[in-house]
Enzyme design. Structure first.
Site, PDB file in Angstrom:
ATOM      1  N   HIS A  44      -5.605  -9.454   0.831  1.00  0.00           N
ATOM      2  CA  HIS A  44      -4.800  -8.304   1.051  1.00  0.00           C
ATOM      3  C   HIS A  44      -3.751  -8.513   2.091  1.00  0.00           C
ATOM      4  CE1 HIS A  44      -3.706  -4.442  -0.281  1.00  0.00           C
ATOM      5  NE2 HIS A  44      -3.775  -3.811   0.687  1.00  0.00           N
TER       6      HIS A  44
ATOM      7  N   ASP B  25       0.689  -1.157  -0.043  1.00  0.00           N
ATOM      8  CA  ASP B  25      -0.066   0.033  -0.114  1.00  0.00           C
ATOM      9  C   ASP B  25       0.875   1.138  -0.087  1.00  0.00           C
ATOM     10  OD1 ASP B  25      -2.194  -1.568   0.016  1.00  0.00           O
ATOM     11  OD2 ASP B  25      -2.623  -1.859   2.266  1.00  0.00           O
TER      12      ASP B  25
END
Length: 320
Positions: free
Chosen positions: A299, A101
């Site tokens: 994720h 991220d």
């Protein structure tokens, strides 16, 4: 865990906390939101044991690293300064960076600015900066007219800060579960506009889960209860500034060796990087060295499938 050393330093105007273990070539692990250095807990020891010096910082405004209240202080220049300053503090000319991220985007930005300081990048889940003629916050606002959008929800000053601070345990528990392979994250888009994030997220089974225990969740809850969420949210609030800045790259490719690790049920690969992103890696990276996909992981792959994720990282590091 016994090998972890917690250190503190003044870097680029911030009080920075990081964890260090091992000796050898430097590997720096960079997290996103709402993560902490602790999200790398399964990787730090094995990578150090393989002959590397591993450093995992709390990123600007999160965990025990300070961060300004002004979102403009989270732009590309500041973040690149944080990471380059960390290298200076560590006495290192360069490092292999791995990130997820916002942490991975920080590594990409550093490679564009100072490629001589990046030996390689091991990217998790976020394969590249996705090109867009529309700014991220404009796109999020447009989507939020039709359904819940977490980026838009995060942008209004004070709103998410207050809501998340009022329910840190519920928010973190629900979000970690929603981002895992146990749930299809994009189902939160079925919620109507104006829904608070905590209400948009699914209910969860009781802890422990196969990949997260109650004490591990409590580590995050305690950290964000102390720091608040504003620092992490400011990374989102600065997204348009970063998007505008990155136009200066002119579509140039990341110039350093690049390895990619994704997961088969990742929401970012599904929803944020356009069609067939893995076949477009060479459009964004000049030197793609390897690609691995982790099965039955979402994720939260570092925690969901720590053995497989760490093994892929070690395989790639053996080539550096």
């Amino acid at each position: 865990m016994a090998g972890w050393t917690h250190r503190y330093a003044r870097i680029n105007g911030l009080d920075v906390h990081y964890v260090e273990q091992g000796n050898g070539p430097l590997v720096v692990l960079l997290h996103g939101f709402p993560h902490l250095w602790f999200s790398w807990r399964h990787q730090i020891g094995p990578i150090a044991d393989a002959g590397f010096r591993v450093v995992a910082p709390d990123m600007r405004g999160m965990g025990q690293t300070s961060g300004p209240e002004d979102p403009r202080e989270y732009d590309v220049d500041r973040i690149v300064g944080d990471v380059a300053g960390l290298l200076d503090h560590l006495g290192a000319e360069k490092a292999v960076f791995s990130g997820l991220d916002f942490g991975l985007f920080a590594a990409y930005d550093l490679a564009h600015h100072h490629p001589d300081r990046v030996a390689a990048i091991i990217g998790l889940e976020n394969p590249f900066f996705t090109p867009s003629e529309e700014s991220p916050l404009t796109l999020a606002a447009r989507q939020a007219e039709r359904h819940f959008n977490h980026i838009h929800y995060f942008t209004a000053p004070g709103v998410a800060d207050r809501d998340l601070a009022a329910a840190p345990r519920e928010f973190l528990r629900k979000l970690f579960y929603a981002l895992s392979s146990d749930y299809h994250y994009l189902d939160v888009w079925r919620r109507p506009p104006g829904t608070p994030y905590v209400d948009a997220l699914p209910e969860t089974p009781p802890l422990p889960w196969a990949w997260l225990t109650e004490p591990e969740l409590e580590f995050y809850v305690d950290a964000y209860s102390r720091s608040g969420f504003t620092g992490g949210l400011n990374w989102y609030r600065a997204m348009d500034l970063s998007w505008a800045y990155r136009k200066s790259y002119g579509g140039g490719k990341n110039p350093v060796p690049f390895y990619f690790i994704g997961s088969e049920q990742d929401t970012d690969l599904e929803g944020w990087h356009g069609p067939d992103p893995l076949n477009r890696l060479a459009e964004h990276h000049a030197d793609v060295r390897g690609v691995r996909m982790i099965e039955k992981a979402g994720h939260m792959m570092q925690m969901e499938k720590p053995g497989e994720t760490t093994a892929a990282m070690l395989e790639f590091l053996s080539g550096e």
